[in-house]
Design a protein around this motif. Structure first.
Motif, short mmCIF file in Angstrom:
data_model
loop_
_atom_site.label_atom_id
_atom_site.label_comp_id
_atom_site.label_asym_id
_atom_site.label_seq_id
_atom_site.Cartn_x
_atom_site.Cartn_y
_atom_site.Cartn_z
N VAL A 208 0.89 -1.16 0.00
CA VAL A 208 0.00 0.00 0.00
C VAL A 208 0.92 1.21 0.00
O VAL A 208 1.81 1.31 0.85
N ASP A 209 0.76 2.09 -0.98
CA ASP A 209 1.67 3.24 -1.02
C ASP A 209 1.17 4.35 -0.09
O ASP A 209 0.10 4.22 0.54
N SER A 210 1.93 5.41 0.01
CA SER A 210 1.60 6.47 0.98
C SER A 210 0.27 7.16 0.67
O SER A 210 -0.32 7.80 1.52
N LYS A 211 -0.23 6.99 -0.57
CA LYS A 211 -1.53 7.59 -0.93
C LYS A 211 -2.68 6.60 -0.70
O LYS A 211 -3.84 6.91 -0.96
N GLY A 212 -2.34 5.36 -0.28
CA GLY A 212 -3.39 4.38 -0.02
C GLY A 212 -3.73 3.49 -1.20
O GLY A 212 -4.70 2.73 -1.17
N ARG A 213 -2.93 3.58 -2.26
CA ARG A 213 -3.17 2.73 -3.43
C ARG A 213 -2.50 1.37 -3.25
O ARG A 213 -1.37 1.28 -2.78
N ALA A 214 -3.23 0.31 -3.61
CA ALA A 214 -2.71 -1.05 -3.45
C ALA A 214 -1.98 -1.52 -4.72
O ALA A 214 -2.43 -1.23 -5.83
N TRP A 215 -0.89 -2.24 -4.52
CA TRP A 215 -0.08 -2.77 -5.63
C TRP A 215 0.28 -4.23 -5.33
O TRP A 215 0.75 -4.53 -4.24
N ILE A 216 0.11 -5.11 -6.31
CA ILE A 216 0.53 -6.50 -6.12
C ILE A 216 2.03 -6.60 -6.39
O ILE A 216 2.48 -6.41 -7.52
N LEU A 217 2.81 -6.89 -5.35
CA LEU A 217 4.26 -7.04 -5.53
C LEU A 217 4.57 -8.40 -6.10
O LEU A 217 5.51 -8.56 -6.88
N GLU A 218 3.76 -9.39 -5.70
CA GLU A 218 4.06 -10.75 -6.13
C GLU A 218 2.93 -11.68 -5.69
O GLU A 218 2.22 -11.40 -4.73
N VAL A 219 2.76 -12.79 -6.43
CA VAL A 219 1.80 -13.82 -6.03
C VAL A 219 2.58 -15.10 -5.74
O VAL A 219 3.28 -15.62 -6.60
N ASN A 220 2.47 -15.57 -4.50
CA ASN A 220 3.16 -16.80 -4.09
C ASN A 220 2.24 -17.99 -4.31
O ASN A 220 1.11 -17.98 -3.83
N THR A 221 2.75 -19.02 -4.99
CA THR A 221 1.92 -20.21 -5.21
C THR A 221 2.17 -21.26 -4.13
O THR A 221 1.46 -22.27 -4.09
N ARG A 222 3.18 -21.03 -3.28
CA ARG A 222 3.33 -21.90 -2.11
C ARG A 222 3.58 -21.01 -0.88
O ARG A 222 4.68 -20.92 -0.38
N PRO A 223 2.53 -20.31 -0.44
CA PRO A 223 2.72 -19.35 0.65
C PRO A 223 2.97 -20.03 1.99
O PRO A 223 2.33 -21.02 2.31
N GLN A 224 3.92 -19.48 2.73
CA GLN A 224 4.22 -20.02 4.07
C GLN A 224 3.28 -19.38 5.09
O GLN A 224 3.06 -18.17 5.03
N ILE A 225 2.77 -20.19 6.02
CA ILE A 225 1.91 -19.60 7.05
C ILE A 225 2.48 -19.78 8.46
O ILE A 225 1.93 -19.26 9.42
#
Length: 251
Positions: A208-225
């Motif tokens: 989320v940038d300083s103006k509140g806009r969302a950006w997808i940095l990356e999509v993980n297909t094996r996300p760690q929880i």
């Protein structure tokens, strides 16, 4: 039961999938494969650019490049190097990459929570009936002097609500962002299904940038929880596991 969910390593391939979807593409920061021409054009356009391994994970080997008054500065973890020309910078990055493919991505100025940069993980999972659901949102709060916010790069896992309370955004911003990100998570799941079969879960890293806009940095297909276990409240961890049982996620 064995874990069943497709894995795609190439960040470039996944970026191309996202760009093909008109609803999702506005969330994707400008990204190009690393070469000298692309490096120069990205540095012309942006004050900061990220240099990321195409097949990397866990925030490893990510270098941030910034324009300075006297040229450029690269930063790997906490180590900084200065360059007076883009040719010197390119030579060093090329040597660092070796034979491994890298990407260049427009740098996003992350919003801060209590003075620290953060990004958000959106966990998206398939139900037994095959519908995508955004099951959890949590944040990774980085240390101000590091390049990546990842847990294994010294980042801290926090709940979404707690993180948003530490920002300068208005109190109505967090609920609307949560709704937006959950909708985005489902859209990305459906988009990935159109390109490849067998996905049961995805983890979106969203800035989320300083103006509140969302950006997808990356999509993980094996996300760690497992980092969620560090939270006092384990309910998010257990919720993800309850959705994941039918495709073999038990930890």
């Amino acid at each position: 039961m064995k874990y069943k969910s497709s894995t795609i390593k190439s960040k470039w391939l996944k970026t191309q999938w996202l760009l093909k979807d008109p609803y999702i593409q506005k969330y994707v920061p400008h990204t190009l494969p690393f070469n000298q021409r692309n490096l120069i054009s990205m540095l012309d356009d942006y004050t900061s650019v990220f240099f990321k391994p195409t097949n990397g994970s866990g925030g490893k080997n990510i270098i941030r490049i910034r324009k300075t008054a006297s040229g450029y500065q690269s930063q790997l973890k906490t180590s900084k190097t200065s360059y007076s020309t883009s040719t010197q910078l390119y030579r060093d990055l090329n040597r660092f990459a070796g034979s491994r493919p890298y990407l260049l991505q427009k740098g996003i100025r992350l919003a801060r929570s209590n003075g620290k940069p953060f990004d958000i993980r959106v966990m998206v999972q398939k139900t037994k009936q095959g519908a995508w659901v955004s099951t959890a949102l949590f944040s990774k709060v980085g240390s101000p002097n590091k390049v990546a916010t990842n847990y294994n790069q010294g980042g801290t896992i926090k709940t979404f609500g707690k993180t948003m309370k530490g920002t300068d955004f208005s109190s109505t911003f967090a609920p609307s962002l949560e709704l937006e990100l959950k909708r985005l998570g489902v859209a990305v799941g459906e988009s990935f299904d159109r390109h490849y079969k067998g996905f049961h879960e995805l983890g979106l890293d969203v800035a989320v940038d300083s103006k509140g806009r969302a950006w997808i940095l990356e999509v993980n297909t094996r996300p760690q929880i497992y980092p969620l276990k560090a939270l006092n409240d384990k309910s998010l961890y257990h919720k993800i596991l309850s959705y994941g049982k039918h495709y073999g996620r038990f930890k």
